[in-house]
Motif scaffolding. Structure first.
Motif, mmCIF file in Angstrom:
data_model
loop_
_atom_site.group_PDB
_atom_site.id
_atom_site.type_symbol
_atom_site.label_atom_id
_atom_site.label_comp_id
_atom_site.label_asym_id
_atom_site.label_seq_id
_atom_site.Cartn_x
_atom_site.Cartn_y
_atom_site.Cartn_z
ATOM 1 N N GLY A 16 0.811 -1.223 0.000
ATOM 2 C CA GLY A 16 0.000 0.000 0.000
ATOM 3 C C GLY A 16 0.838 1.263 0.000
ATOM 4 N N THR A 17 2.025 1.214 0.599
ATOM 5 C CA THR A 17 2.880 2.405 0.635
ATOM 6 C C THR A 17 3.418 2.773 -0.749
ATOM 7 O OG1 THR A 17 4.865 1.109 1.146
ATOM 8 C CG2 THR A 17 3.604 1.950 3.018
ATOM 9 N N GLU A 18 3.313 1.842 -1.699
ATOM 10 C CA GLU A 18 3.801 2.098 -3.062
ATOM 11 C C GLU A 18 2.688 2.543 -4.010
ATOM 12 O OE1 GLU A 18 7.016 2.058 -3.780
ATOM 13 O OE2 GLU A 18 7.467 1.446 -1.717
ATOM 14 N N VAL A 19 1.448 2.548 -3.538
ATOM 15 C CA VAL A 19 0.308 2.934 -4.386
ATOM 16 C C VAL A 19 0.136 4.448 -4.330
ATOM 17 C CG1 VAL A 19 -2.166 2.663 -4.807
ATOM 18 C CG2 VAL A 19 -0.822 0.716 -3.969
ATOM 19 N N VAL A 20 0.424 5.123 -5.427
ATOM 20 C CA VAL A 20 0.355 6.588 -5.486
ATOM 21 C C VAL A 20 -1.104 7.037 -5.580
ATOM 22 C CG1 VAL A 20 1.090 8.625 -6.806
ATOM 23 C CG2 VAL A 20 2.611 6.652 -6.599
ATOM 24 N N LEU A 21 -1.388 8.189 -4.981
ATOM 25 C CA LEU A 21 -2.733 8.756 -5.044
ATOM 26 C C LEU A 21 -3.214 8.856 -6.494
ATOM 27 C CD1 LEU A 21 -2.555 11.688 -2.461
ATOM 28 C CD2 LEU A 21 -4.120 9.762 -2.344
ATOM 29 N N PRO A 22 -4.432 8.440 -6.786
ATOM 30 C CA PRO A 22 -4.960 8.565 -8.154
ATOM 31 C C PRO A 22 -4.955 10.024 -8.608
ATOM 32 C CG PRO A 22 -6.394 7.191 -6.804
ATOM 33 C CD PRO A 22 -5.396 7.802 -5.874
ATOM 34 N N GLY A 23 -4.488 10.249 -9.839
ATOM 35 C CA GLY A 23 -4.461 11.604 -10.375
ATOM 36 C C GLY A 23 -3.105 12.270 -10.298
ATOM 37 N N ILE A 24 -2.092 11.544 -9.785
ATOM 38 C CA ILE A 24 -0.731 12.084 -9.702
ATOM 39 C C ILE A 24 0.204 11.199 -10.524
ATOM 40 C CG2 ILE A 24 1.231 12.601 -8.199
ATOM 41 C CD1 ILE A 24 -0.699 13.206 -5.983
ATOM 42 N N ASP A 25 0.993 11.819 -11.376
ATOM 43 C CA ASP A 25 1.990 11.095 -12.160
ATOM 44 C C ASP A 25 3.213 10.842 -11.263
ATOM 45 O OD1 ASP A 25 3.855 10.106 -13.910
ATOM 46 O OD2 ASP A 25 3.533 11.629 -15.447
ATOM 47 N N ALA A 38 9.932 13.642 -7.700
ATOM 48 C CA ALA A 38 11.342 13.833 -7.344
ATOM 49 C C ALA A 38 11.525 14.973 -6.341
ATOM 50 C CB ALA A 38 12.162 14.107 -8.602
ATOM 51 N N ALA A 39 10.808 16.088 -6.544
ATOM 52 C CA ALA A 39 10.940 17.234 -5.631
ATOM 53 C C ALA A 39 10.434 16.885 -4.245
ATOM 54 C CB ALA A 39 10.176 18.439 -6.191
ATOM 55 N N LEU A 40 9.345 16.107 -4.174
ATOM 56 C CA LEU A 40 8.806 15.698 -2.873
ATOM 57 C C LEU A 40 9.789 14.783 -2.154
ATOM 58 C CD1 LEU A 40 6.375 15.712 -0.907
ATOM 59 C CD2 LEU A 40 5.520 13.704 -2.116
ATOM 60 N N LYS A 41 10.408 13.865 -2.876
ATOM 61 C CA LYS A 41 11.396 12.966 -2.270
ATOM 62 C C LYS A 41 12.601 13.753 -1.750
ATOM 63 C CE LYS A 41 10.128 8.916 -5.067
ATOM 64 N NZ LYS A 41 9.663 8.074 -3.953
ATOM 65 N N GLN A 42 13.003 14.790 -2.481
ATOM 66 C CA GLN A 42 14.107 15.630 -2.043
ATOM 67 C C GLN A 42 13.739 16.386 -0.763
ATOM 68 O OE1 GLN A 42 17.205 15.844 -3.167
ATOM 69 N NE2 GLN A 42 17.730 17.411 -1.653
ATOM 70 N N ILE A 95 5.084 19.693 -6.479
ATOM 71 C CA ILE A 95 4.952 18.999 -7.757
ATOM 72 C C ILE A 95 4.490 19.975 -8.831
ATOM 73 C CG2 ILE A 95 3.777 17.108 -8.966
ATOM 74 C CD1 ILE A 95 3.493 15.685 -6.310
ATOM 75 N N GLN A 96 5.108 19.899 -9.985
ATOM 76 C CA GLN A 96 4.734 20.767 -11.099
ATOM 77 C C GLN A 96 3.298 20.465 -11.546
ATOM 78 O OE1 GLN A 96 6.620 23.262 -12.308
ATOM 79 N NE2 GLN A 96 8.124 22.746 -10.719
ATOM 80 N N PRO A 97 2.545 21.499 -11.951
ATOM 81 C CA PRO A 97 1.121 21.308 -12.306
ATOM 82 C C PRO A 97 0.876 20.248 -13.368
ATOM 83 C CG PRO A 97 1.653 23.641 -12.149
ATOM 84 C CD PRO A 97 2.947 22.908 -12.029
ATOM 85 N N GLU A 98 1.825 20.089 -14.303
ATOM 86 C CA GLU A 98 1.587 19.131 -15.391
ATOM 87 C C GLU A 98 1.579 17.680 -14.913
ATOM 88 O OE1 GLU A 98 6.029 20.365 -15.706
ATOM 89 O OE2 GLU A 98 4.091 21.320 -15.284
ATOM 90 N N PHE A 99 2.091 17.438 -13.688
ATOM 91 C CA PHE A 99 2.086 16.074 -13.165
ATOM 92 C C PHE A 99 0.785 15.734 -12.434
ATOM 93 C CE2 PHE A 99 6.697 16.920 -13.476
ATOM 94 C CZ PHE A 99 7.041 15.856 -14.296
ATOM 95 N N PHE A 100 -0.106 16.706 -12.291
ATOM 96 C CA PHE A 100 -1.429 16.426 -11.745
ATOM 97 C C PHE A 100 -2.364 16.096 -12.905
ATOM 98 C CE2 PHE A 100 0.418 18.901 -8.293
ATOM 99 C CZ PHE A 100 -0.013 18.201 -7.175
ATOM 100 N N LEU A 101 -2.773 14.854 -12.976
ATOM 101 C CA LEU A 101 -3.636 14.414 -14.061
ATOM 102 C C LEU A 101 -5.080 14.873 -13.847
ATOM 103 C CD1 LEU A 101 -2.237 10.768 -14.373
ATOM 104 C CD2 LEU A 101 -1.417 12.862 -15.475
ATOM 105 N N ILE A 102 -5.435 15.116 -12.583
ATOM 106 C CA ILE A 102 -6.757 15.644 -12.222
ATOM 107 C C ILE A 102 -6.525 16.893 -11.384
ATOM 108 C CG2 ILE A 102 -8.951 15.181 -11.057
ATOM 109 C CD1 ILE A 102 -8.391 12.194 -11.503
#
Length: 204
Positions: free
Chosen positions: A33-42, A47-51, A140-147
């Motif tokens: 479950g920790t590897e399942v990214v929120l729906p709507g995020i690429d 990378a910026a969040l991990k940093q 996160i840059q706006p283009e990586f938000f799919l929704i």
């Protein structure tokens, strides 16, 4: 070796073997479950969040959540909101007469206190979920938000709250059906999972 003899004897006790396997299975569900990214995020935009979560307070939160925080996972808030709610209720049991009376009611009072703790957990989750999403939009840059828009925020807060409550349920199942102390085991597994990354960050 005495240690190996003890480990062999564990597998000869059917009930203990079942509890260990159940615990391992529930831990596997948590780690997946920790590897399942929120729906709507690429995921490519994380990378910026991990940093940001590589050190400091956010790094500590990421460690307690087993990396789910930096993965923008459905389990990103982890079990810490429940811990916070439990601490608040513990303080109320000391200071507020209403909670002191419930504590003296025995099993029925304990159930009421547990219910209040869960309600408080949900309130904390809604607040923390909103703050987490605000930080996501900043990192996160706006283009990586799919929704985009309010719809993304509303359903993401619901998913984060549900994910955290599911982690709590896993902890309770480990306590009931597994080897016990489920919440502590969930926290410990999260810390162990992030230890290699923490060591690497310190070395670099």
């Amino acid at each position: 070796m005495k240690l190996f003899d003890t480990l062999k004897n564990i597998w000869k006790i059917e009930e203990l073997k079942t509890r260990i396997l159940t615990t391992l299975g529930l831990i596997l569900v948590y780690r997946l479950g920790t590897e399942v990214v929120l729906p709507g995020i690429d995921p490519a935009g994380l990378a910026a969040l991990k940093q940001q979560t590589s050190s400091g307070v956010l790094g500590l939160l990421d460690m307690f959540s087993g990396g789910a925080f930096s993965n923008a996972s459905i389990f990103a808030l982890g079990i810490m909101p429940y811990i916070s709610a439990s601490i608040v209720v513990q303080l109320l049991r000391i200071a507020v007469p209403y909670f002191q009376r419930m504590q003296r009611e025995g099993e029925s009072g304990r159930r009421k206190i547990n219910q209040i703790t869960r309600y408080l957990t949900i309130i904390i989750l809604i607040l923390q979920g909103s703050a987490y999403l605000t930080n996501l939009h900043a990192q996160i840059q706006p283009e990586f938000f799919l929704i985009k828009g309010a719809f993304f925020t509303i359903y993401s807060v619901i998913i984060l709250a549900a994910g955290s409550m599911f982690v709590l349920w896993l902890g309770e199942k480990i306590t009931d059906k597994g080897i016990g102390n489920g919440v502590s085991i969930i926290i410990m597994i999260g810390i162990i999972a992030r230890l290699p990354f923490a060591f690497f960050a310190e070395l670099t």
